[in-house]
Motif scaffolding. Structure first.
Motif, PDB file in Angstrom:
ATOM      1  N   ALA A 259       0.821  -1.208   0.000  1.00  0.00           N
ATOM      2  CA  ALA A 259       0.000   0.000   0.000  1.00  0.00           C
ATOM      3  C   ALA A 259       0.856   1.260   0.000  1.00  0.00           C
ATOM      4  N   ALA A 260       2.119   1.112   0.357  1.00  0.00           N
ATOM      5  CA  ALA A 260       3.073   2.224   0.343  1.00  0.00           C
ATOM      6  C   ALA A 260       4.456   1.622   0.164  1.00  0.00           C
ATOM      7  N   ILE A 261       5.425   2.446  -0.181  1.00  0.00           N
ATOM      8  CA  ILE A 261       6.794   1.959  -0.273  1.00  0.00           C
ATOM      9  C   ILE A 261       7.681   2.808   0.618  1.00  0.00           C
ATOM     10  N   SER A 262       8.831   2.278   0.926  1.00  0.00           N
ATOM     11  CA  SER A 262       9.736   3.017   1.798  1.00  0.00           C
ATOM     12  C   SER A 262      11.159   2.529   1.620  1.00  0.00           C
ATOM     13  N   SER A 263      12.073   3.399   1.979  1.00  0.00           N
ATOM     14  CA  SER A 263      13.472   3.017   2.132  1.00  0.00           C
ATOM     15  C   SER A 263      13.827   3.218   3.595  1.00  0.00           C
ATOM     16  N   PHE A 264      15.039   2.842   3.963  1.00  0.00           N
ATOM     17  CA  PHE A 264      15.457   2.903   5.359  1.00  0.00           C
ATOM     18  C   PHE A 264      16.825   3.571   5.457  1.00  0.00           C
ATOM     19  N   GLY A 265      16.962   4.436   6.428  1.00  0.00           N
ATOM     20  CA  GLY A 265      18.232   5.127   6.586  1.00  0.00           C
ATOM     21  C   GLY A 265      18.275   5.875   7.890  1.00  0.00           C
ATOM     22  N   PHE A 266      18.756   7.111   7.858  1.00  0.00           N
ATOM     23  CA  PHE A 266      18.772   7.899   9.077  1.00  0.00           C
ATOM     24  C   PHE A 266      18.500   9.372   8.775  1.00  0.00           C
ATOM     25  N   THR A 267      17.948  10.017   9.777  1.00  0.00           N
ATOM     26  CA  THR A 267      17.654  11.442   9.700  1.00  0.00           C
ATOM     27  C   THR A 267      18.642  12.173  10.595  1.00  0.00           C
ATOM     28  N   VAL A 268      19.226  13.236  10.068  1.00  0.00           N
ATOM     29  CA  VAL A 268      20.233  13.975  10.837  1.00  0.00           C
ATOM     30  C   VAL A 268      19.746  15.378  11.159  1.00  0.00           C
ATOM     31  N   ASN A 269      20.273  15.906  12.247  1.00  0.00           N
ATOM     32  CA  ASN A 269      20.078  17.302  12.622  1.00  0.00           C
ATOM     33  C   ASN A 269      21.447  17.965  12.489  1.00  0.00           C
ATOM     34  N   THR A 270      21.628  18.708  11.408  1.00  0.00           N
ATOM     35  CA  THR A 270      22.949  19.276  11.106  1.00  0.00           C
ATOM     36  C   THR A 270      23.395  20.286  12.160  1.00  0.00           C
ATOM     37  N   ASN A 271      22.448  20.974  12.784  1.00  0.00           N
ATOM     38  CA  ASN A 271      22.783  21.926  13.828  1.00  0.00           C
ATOM     39  C   ASN A 271      23.429  21.212  15.015  1.00  0.00           C
ATOM     40  N   TYR A 272      22.851  20.083  15.410  1.00  0.00           N
ATOM     41  CA  TYR A 272      23.410  19.289  16.510  1.00  0.00           C
ATOM     42  C   TYR A 272      24.809  18.803  16.149  1.00  0.00           C
ATOM     43  N   LEU A 273      24.951  18.232  14.951  1.00  0.00           N
ATOM     44  CA  LEU A 273      26.239  17.677  14.546  1.00  0.00           C
ATOM     45  C   LEU A 273      27.324  18.750  14.558  1.00  0.00           C
ATOM     46  N   GLN A 274      26.975  19.932  14.054  1.00  0.00           N
ATOM     47  CA  GLN A 274      27.954  21.016  13.996  1.00  0.00           C
ATOM     48  C   GLN A 274      28.378  21.451  15.391  1.00  0.00           C
ATOM     49  N   LYS A 275      27.423  21.632  16.288  1.00  0.00           N
ATOM     50  CA  LYS A 275      27.737  22.077  17.647  1.00  0.00           C
ATOM     51  C   LYS A 275      28.544  21.029  18.411  1.00  0.00           C
ATOM     52  N   ALA A 276      28.268  19.730  18.123  1.00  0.00           N
ATOM     53  CA  ALA A 276      28.959  18.649  18.826  1.00  0.00           C
ATOM     54  C   ALA A 276      30.289  18.286  18.173  1.00  0.00           C
ATOM     55  N   GLY A 277      30.574  18.892  17.013  1.00  0.00           N
ATOM     56  CA  GLY A 277      31.806  18.572  16.309  1.00  0.00           C
ATOM     57  C   GLY A 277      31.813  17.174  15.726  1.00  0.00           C
ATOM     58  N   LEU A 278      30.625  16.702  15.317  1.00  0.00           N
ATOM     59  CA  LEU A 278      30.500  15.354  14.766  1.00  0.00           C
ATOM     60  C   LEU A 278      30.383  15.417  13.244  1.00  0.00           C
ATOM     61  N   PRO A 279      30.915  14.428  12.548  1.00  0.00           N
ATOM     62  CA  PRO A 279      30.837  14.412  11.088  1.00  0.00           C
ATOM     63  C   PRO A 279      29.446  14.030  10.602  1.00  0.00           C
ATOM     64  N   MET A 280      29.154  14.383   9.357  1.00  0.00           N
ATOM     65  CA  MET A 280      27.907  13.957   8.733  1.00  0.00           C
ATOM     66  C   MET A 280      28.012  12.470   8.411  1.00  0.00           C
ATOM     67  N   PRO A 281      27.149  11.628   8.987  1.00  0.00           N
ATOM     68  CA  PRO A 281      27.225  10.195   8.693  1.00  0.00           C
ATOM     69  C   PRO A 281      26.752   9.897   7.278  1.00  0.00           C
ATOM     70  N   ASP A 282      27.354   8.889   6.674  1.00  0.00           N
ATOM     71  CA  ASP A 282      27.011   8.513   5.315  1.00  0.00           C
ATOM     72  C   ASP A 282      26.663   7.035   5.210  1.00  0.00           C
ATOM     73  N   LYS A 283      27.166   6.244   6.158  1.00  0.00           N
ATOM     74  CA  LYS A 283      26.981   4.788   6.134  1.00  0.00           C
ATOM     75  C   LYS A 283      26.429   4.317   7.473  1.00  0.00           C
ATOM     76  N   TRP A 284      25.804   3.124   7.454  1.00  0.00           N
ATOM     77  CA  TRP A 284      25.338   2.516   8.703  1.00  0.00           C
ATOM     78  C   TRP A 284      26.488   2.408   9.701  1.00  0.00           C
ATOM     79  N   ILE A 285      27.645   1.971   9.201  1.00  0.00           N
ATOM     80  CA  ILE A 285      28.786   1.709  10.080  1.00  0.00           C
ATOM     81  C   ILE A 285      29.288   2.974  10.757  1.00  0.00           C
ATOM     82  N   ASP A 286      29.003   4.144  10.167  1.00  0.00           N
ATOM     83  CA  ASP A 286      29.433   5.400  10.779  1.00  0.00           C
ATOM     84  C   ASP A 286      28.799   5.598  12.158  1.00  0.00           C
ATOM     85  N   LEU A 287      27.581   5.091  12.336  1.00  0.00           N
ATOM     86  CA  LEU A 287      26.857   5.284  13.597  1.00  0.00           C
ATOM     87  C   LEU A 287      27.411   4.400  14.706  1.00  0.00           C
ATOM     88  N   ALA A 288      28.335   3.492  14.340  1.00  0.00           N
ATOM     89  CA  ALA A 288      28.869   2.528  15.305  1.00  0.00           C
ATOM     90  C   ALA A 288      30.339   2.771  15.601  1.00  0.00           C
TER      91      ALA A 288
END
Length: 453
Positions: free
Chosen positions: A130-159
């Protein structure tokens, strides 16, 4: 004296009962739109009752409804292919035989990006996406910038240890596998993408980096608020975040691979209103019903692409582009059958070794990652301890049913999968054994770190 003609009683309206994994952001829109439709009026449907039930309880709840007159469940809607294929194996789906549904289902592609959009058996239609979807992650760039964290690109980046540097305040959000079918699907993607041992390393460290929520929608909300910098989400949660916070939020399909899922709707064998139930299914699949996905409160990609040709569809160019981009997703070689073969084991092992002992896991990982980041241990020592901490095939425990000492290999996970679903006492005992073994392993890592200074 002329006999009076009998007074004809008005026909009682039908209430459909629908078991679902959809949130009320979708269900509220769907109910009001459907009940106002010609489909509902023609089949005298006056109400839709939603049953929002955890996936692990679906089979029992559906079966129990058959023995409760007036409480039988008519339709299953939303929850992913693996859950619906479980209903197939349990004999709980009734083949769709309505010309209305069969006709409109022809507008749904048979497959998209290698993913099946319809399940048939012996030539009979059992479920339709009835619908389709993909799976990934949602980022908050403001948080990442303030925390000095890189923009994740892969699943493994989160680990990796980089995302551990904010601990004990987590920078990642995810949902427990026992309550979220969408996150379970993501974990299955990771396991099939990276393999059993490396996959569980990623899942364990992702969980260690994360705040674990008991609803997938709460992960999305945490990213929107900026409580975390990145959250594992199904795509439409990401699109909603982008609409609400376009200056900060962004949905990312991981470059190391995802899949396209068809999210099914089906007729249940317990229904006492098959014609009315199939009228609802037909409405959901039609361009009229598919418009609910375009609602700004929903933001989901339709399974029926013809909805983009409607006036409402032409106003959602962003979703049309997202739909076309989803067709280009780097799809991994994913097997629904393999996922189903160990899904219950995955769910409860994740719960036991990650969620239920999360404080211990996160504290251990925080110290291990900090030792690496501060240069107190070598790269080789770090990798040795990561392997010790995460390899499921090296976690020893006693199987409560056989009394044998086992490790959590893929073949063992498959061998106990059905029993975890059908034998609640066995599941509870095994959960305790896994929690105990995981806790002991994390304590061992802490002792190793003390020895290394």
């Amino acid at each position: 004296m002329q006999a009076k003609a009998p007074v004809q009683q008005p026909q009682k309206g039908i209430t459909l009962r629908v078991i679902t994994r959809h949130g009320y952001d979708i269900l509220d829109v769907a109910k009001s739109e459907f009940l106002a439709s010609d489909y509902a009026k023609k089949y005298n449907i006056v109400n839709v009752e939603w049953l929002s039930i955890d996936p692990g309880e679906w089979v029992d709840v559906i079966k129990a409804s058959a023995s409760k007159p007036g409480q039988e469940i008519d339709v299953a809607w939303g929850g992913g292919p693996t859950l619906f294929d479980l209903l197939v194996r349990q004999g709980l789906l009734r083949p769709i035989d309505s010309d209305l549904v069969i006709s409109v289902s022809k507008e749904i592609p048979d497959e998209l990006s290698g993913a099946i959009m319809k399940r048939t058996a012996d030539g009979k239609l059992l479920w339709v996406a009835a619908a389709i979807s993909s799976f990934g992650f949602t980022v908050n760039t403001n948080y990442l910038q303030k925390a000095g964290l890189p923009m994740p690109d892969k699943w493994i980046d989160l680990a990796n240890e980089t995302f551990a540097k904010t601990l004990p305040i987590p920078s990642v959000g995810t949902a427990d596998a026992s309550v979220s079918t969408s996150n379970t699907r993501m974990f299955e993607i990771i396991l099939q993408d990276y393999g059993w041992v490396k996959g569980w390393q990623i899942l364990t460290l992702l969980g260690a980096n994360a705040r674990i929520y008991d609803e997938s929608g709460l992960v999305r909300d945490a990213v929107i608020r900026g409580d975390v910098g990145v959250g594992t989400t199904i795509d439409f949660y990401g699109y909603t975040a982008q609409l609400e916070k376009p200056e900060f939020c962004r949905y990312i399909v991981p470059s190391d691979g995802s899949i396209v899922n068809g999210d099914p709707i089906a007729l249940l064998s317990t229904t006492k209103n098959p014609e009315a139930a199939q009228a609802f299914i037909a409405w959901v699949l039609s361009t009229e019903g598919q418009k609910i996905w375009l609602d700004p409160r929903v933001n989901r990609m339709p399974a029926n692409p013809r909805v983009f040709d409607t006036p409402e569809g032409k106003k959602r160019e962003d979703l049309r582009i997202a739909y076309e981009n989803t067709m280009k997703v780097l799809a991994i070689n994913f097997s629904d059958e393999v996922a189903s073969s160990y899904e219950q084991s995955l769910i409860w092992f994740f719960y036991s070794t990650i969620t239920a002992v999360h404080d211990k896991l996160q504290n251990t990982w925080e110290k291990l990652a900090k030792a690496k980041l501060d240069g107190k241990i070598s790269e080789s020592e770090f990798l040795r301890l990561v392997e010790m901490m995460t390899d499921p095939t090296k976690l020893s425990f006693k199987d409560p049913k056989t009394g044998k000492v086992e490790t959590f290999t893929e073949s063992y996970a498959k061998s106990i999968n059905e029993a975890l679903f059908t034998d609640v006492d066995y599941r509870k005992s095994l959960i305790e054994a896994w929690k105990k073994a995981a806790t002991a392993r994390y304590d061992m890592i802490l002792e190793e770190l003390k020895k290394l200074g």
